[in-house]
Scaffold this motif. Structure first.
Motif, mmCIF file in Angstrom:
data_model
loop_
_atom_site.group_PDB
_atom_site.id
_atom_site.type_symbol
_atom_site.label_atom_id
_atom_site.label_comp_id
_atom_site.label_asym_id
_atom_site.label_seq_id
_atom_site.Cartn_x
_atom_site.Cartn_y
_atom_site.Cartn_z
ATOM 1 N N ALA A 130 0.952 -0.719 0.145
ATOM 2 C CA ALA A 130 -0.217 -0.459 -0.296
ATOM 3 C C ALA A 130 1.177 1.479 0.114
ATOM 4 O O ALA A 130 0.356 2.490 -0.307
ATOM 5 N N TYR A 131 2.358 0.859 -0.237
ATOM 6 C CA TYR A 131 3.075 2.287 0.080
ATOM 7 C C TYR A 131 2.718 2.962 -0.595
ATOM 8 O O TYR A 131 2.296 4.476 -0.232
ATOM 9 N N ALA A 132 2.752 2.837 -2.219
ATOM 10 C CA ALA A 132 3.205 3.478 -3.129
ATOM 11 C C ALA A 132 2.348 4.355 -2.790
ATOM 12 O O ALA A 132 2.541 5.964 -3.225
ATOM 13 N N LEU B 188 19.766 2.147 -1.590
ATOM 14 C CA LEU B 188 19.711 1.922 -0.357
ATOM 15 C C LEU B 188 17.769 1.947 0.489
ATOM 16 O O LEU B 188 17.810 3.288 0.479
ATOM 17 N N GLY B 189 17.696 0.659 1.076
ATOM 18 C CA GLY B 189 16.339 1.174 1.610
ATOM 19 C C GLY B 189 15.336 1.522 0.468
ATOM 20 O O GLY B 189 14.768 2.610 0.412
ATOM 21 N N CYS B 190 15.541 0.647 -0.765
ATOM 22 C CA CYS B 190 14.635 0.869 -1.556
ATOM 23 C C CYS B 190 13.568 1.184 -1.662
ATOM 24 O O CYS B 190 12.002 0.614 -3.049
ATOM 25 N N VAL C 13 18.568 -2.552 -1.596
ATOM 26 C CA VAL C 13 18.553 -3.141 -0.379
ATOM 27 C C VAL C 13 17.963 -2.746 0.661
ATOM 28 O O VAL C 13 17.593 -1.466 0.518
ATOM 29 N N ASP C 14 17.055 -3.399 1.074
ATOM 30 C CA ASP C 14 16.174 -2.858 2.148
ATOM 31 C C ASP C 14 15.801 -4.306 3.363
ATOM 32 O O ASP C 14 16.285 -4.789 3.210
ATOM 33 N N ILE C 15 15.686 -3.716 4.183
ATOM 34 C CA ILE C 15 15.733 -3.717 6.111
ATOM 35 C C ILE C 15 14.099 -5.373 5.523
ATOM 36 O O ILE C 15 13.965 -6.344 6.927
ATOM 37 N N ALA C 16 13.521 -4.413 5.548
ATOM 38 C CA ALA C 16 11.910 -5.348 5.122
ATOM 39 C C ALA C 16 11.833 -6.336 4.408
ATOM 40 O O ALA C 16 11.567 -6.055 2.812
ATOM 41 N N ALA D 255 18.685 -6.834 3.847
ATOM 42 C CA ALA D 255 19.597 -6.280 5.024
ATOM 43 C C ALA D 255 19.771 -4.552 5.571
ATOM 44 O O ALA D 255 18.556 -4.063 5.372
ATOM 45 N N ASP D 256 19.782 -4.954 6.709
ATOM 46 C CA ASP D 256 20.425 -3.663 7.505
ATOM 47 C C ASP D 256 21.537 -2.417 6.734
ATOM 48 O O ASP D 256 22.510 -3.013 6.765
ATOM 49 N N MET D 257 20.755 -1.550 6.477
ATOM 50 C CA MET D 257 21.901 -0.758 5.984
ATOM 51 C C MET D 257 23.401 -0.551 7.103
ATOM 52 O O MET D 257 24.560 -0.208 6.535
ATOM 53 N N GLU D 258 23.376 -0.398 8.190
ATOM 54 C CA GLU D 258 24.322 -0.158 8.735
ATOM 55 C C GLU D 258 25.192 -1.984 9.159
ATOM 56 O O GLU D 258 26.048 -1.214 9.291
ATOM 57 N N SER E 63 19.845 6.974 -2.349
ATOM 58 C CA SER E 63 19.109 6.563 -1.028
ATOM 59 C C SER E 63 18.247 7.643 -1.018
ATOM 60 O O SER E 63 18.351 8.727 -0.296
ATOM 61 N N ASN E 64 17.403 7.268 -1.154
ATOM 62 C CA ASN E 64 15.792 7.969 -1.053
ATOM 63 C C ASN E 64 15.211 7.922 0.071
ATOM 64 O O ASN E 64 14.194 7.079 0.720
ATOM 65 N N LEU E 65 15.095 8.618 1.391
ATOM 66 C CA LEU E 65 14.353 9.063 2.686
ATOM 67 C C LEU E 65 14.511 7.951 3.795
ATOM 68 O O LEU E 65 12.762 7.007 3.571
HETATM 69 C C1 LIG Z 1 10.217 6.013 3.440
HETATM 70 S S1 LIG Z 1 10.894 4.450 2.817
HETATM 71 C C2 LIG Z 1 11.559 4.926 1.052
HETATM 72 C C3 LIG Z 1 11.622 3.836 0.117
HETATM 73 C C4 LIG Z 1 12.113 4.254 -1.635
HETATM 74 N N1 LIG Z 1 13.238 4.491 -1.493
HETATM 75 C C5 LIG Z 1 11.713 5.298 -1.687
HETATM 76 O O1 LIG Z 1 11.794 6.507 -2.576
HETATM 77 O O2 LIG Z 1 9.736 5.134 -1.859
HETATM 78 C C6 LIG Z 1 12.446 3.550 3.765
HETATM 79 C C7 LIG Z 1 12.625 2.608 3.462
HETATM 80 O O3 LIG Z 1 13.522 2.474 4.317
HETATM 81 C C8 LIG Z 1 13.930 0.693 4.876
HETATM 82 N N2 LIG Z 1 13.991 0.873 6.006
HETATM 83 C C9 LIG Z 1 14.155 1.414 7.064
HETATM 84 N N3 LIG Z 1 15.314 0.729 8.103
HETATM 85 C C10 LIG Z 1 16.506 0.272 6.868
HETATM 86 C C11 LIG Z 1 18.245 -0.504 7.308
HETATM 87 N N4 LIG Z 1 18.802 -0.087 8.286
HETATM 88 N N5 LIG Z 1 18.397 -0.854 6.147
HETATM 89 C C12 LIG Z 1 17.867 -0.653 4.845
HETATM 90 N N6 LIG Z 1 16.293 -0.435 4.867
HETATM 91 C C13 LIG Z 1 15.925 0.280 6.078
HETATM 92 C C14 LIG Z 1 12.052 0.410 4.813
HETATM 93 O O4 LIG Z 1 12.133 -1.050 5.238
HETATM 94 C C15 LIG Z 1 11.774 1.211 4.302
HETATM 95 O O5 LIG Z 1 11.566 0.811 2.846
#
Ligand SMILES: C[S@@+](CC[C@H](N)C(=O)[O-])C[C@H]1O[C@@H](n2cnc3c(N)ncnc32)[C@H](O)[C@@H]1O
Length: 278
Positions: free
Chosen positions: A20-22, A61-63, A82-85, A116-119, A133-135
């Motif tokens: 539903a995010y988009a 990053l956080g795609c 890459v995304d943690i979810a 994966a975790d970005m950290e 990496s957007n937001l």
């Molecule tokens: C606001 S969304 C942005 C998604 C996308 N970049 C966009 O432009 O719509 C933030 C994303 O960061 C991911 N995220 C949060 N913490 C993270 C982490 N530690 N490592 C990788 N991804 C992470 C979330 O799961 C989520 O998909």
């Protein structure tokens, strides 16, 4: 000092919202467009030499659900989201399979997604030519450590385009909420200057830095609050998001109406944009 996110909870929350995010991510889309334009401008200008105008590997990053994958994949020999979810990775893969060109590239492994975790990226030193990496980096528990990690995986001369949520975001919602609660209704975020200092401490050259305000408009408060929840922005660092009583909610609605314009009820985000180089 910033408090810590429960990463498993963040991943779970984004997984629940993945499909539903988009539909609710208007500000994310505005920000993504702006960041992609900065990236394209960088490719067109002197910032990037002809030899790496098309990245060998471009890390997203956080795609999220892969909303920017198609455009980014066009710029790289190998695109890695890459995304943690887990749900976001699944949604990104699913939506990419709907595109003929990405389907082929997934099949030959030049487009891939990784949970994966970005950290703690499971990537080698100097293995990434470009990073977008957007937001997403606002979800970092330790921004300084995150930047060291990004510095580690970027190749020498590699560039990164990053946007993030800054302090004083989600206004006037955040201030109104604070009036009713004995704690902040939204998370504190670093300032642009804090990020700039951390980037420099990590060893990056800061090529471009900007703070912008983006606004989403809503017909009513319920829709506005739902949008915050759908994009995960109500996830609290240290405690569950507090609930308002129905009386508080009515009063909150009344106060918010004072901010209505012909466009509706506003929700302002303060966003930071960085173009950096290793
Ligand atoms: C606001 S969304 C942005 C998604 C996308 N970049 C966009 O432009 O719509 C933030 C994303 O960061 C991911 N995220 C949060 N913490 C993270 C982490 N530690 N490592 C990788 N991804 C992470 C979330 O799961 C989520 O998909």
């Amino acid at each position: 000092m910033l408090a810590q996110y429960d990463k498993a909870a963040v991943a779970k929350r984004f997984t629940q919202q993945a499909f539903a995010y988009a539909d609710h991510a208007q500000v994310q889309q505005i920000s993504a467009r702006y960041l992609l334009d900065l990236l394209q401008d960088g490719l067109a200008s002197q910032q990037i030499t002809a030899s790496n105008a098309h990245f060998e590997t471009l890390l997203d990053l956080g795609c999220g659900p892969g909303v920017n994958s198609l455009e980014l994949a066009d710029l790289a020999r190998h695109y890695l989201g890459v995304d943690i979810a887990a749900g976001m990775v699944e949604a990104a893969q699913e939506q990419s399979l709907a595109s003929e060109s990405l389907r082929q590239r997934i099949a030959n492994s030049t487009v891939s997604f990784l949970q994966a975790d970005m950290e703690q990226l499971p990537l080698g030193n100097d293995s990434v030519a470009g990073l977008y990496s957007n937001l997403a980096v606002q979800w970092s528990n330790q921004p300084q450590q995150l930047l060291h990690e990004l510095y580690r995986v970027l190749a020498p001369g590699g560039m990164a385009w990053i946007s993030t949520v800054l302090n004083n975001s989600l206004q006037p919602f955040a201030d109104l909420r604070r009036d009713y609660l004995s704690q902040d209704g939204v998370n504190a975020q670093p300032t642009l200057l804090q990020w700039q200092a951390w980037l420099q401490q990590a060893g990056f050259s800061v090529r471009y830095i900007e703070e912008r305000r983006e606004t989403s408009w809503f017909t009513n408060l319920k829709e506005l609050v739902r949008s915050i929840s759908r994009i995960g922005a109500d996830q609290q660092r240290t405690h569950a998001a507090p609930q308002l009583s129905s009386r508080e909610w009515l009063s909150h609605q009344h106060s918010y109406e004072l901010f209505r314009t012909e466009l509706g009820l506003p929700l302002h985000y303060q966003l930071g944009y960085f173009v950096i180089q290793k």
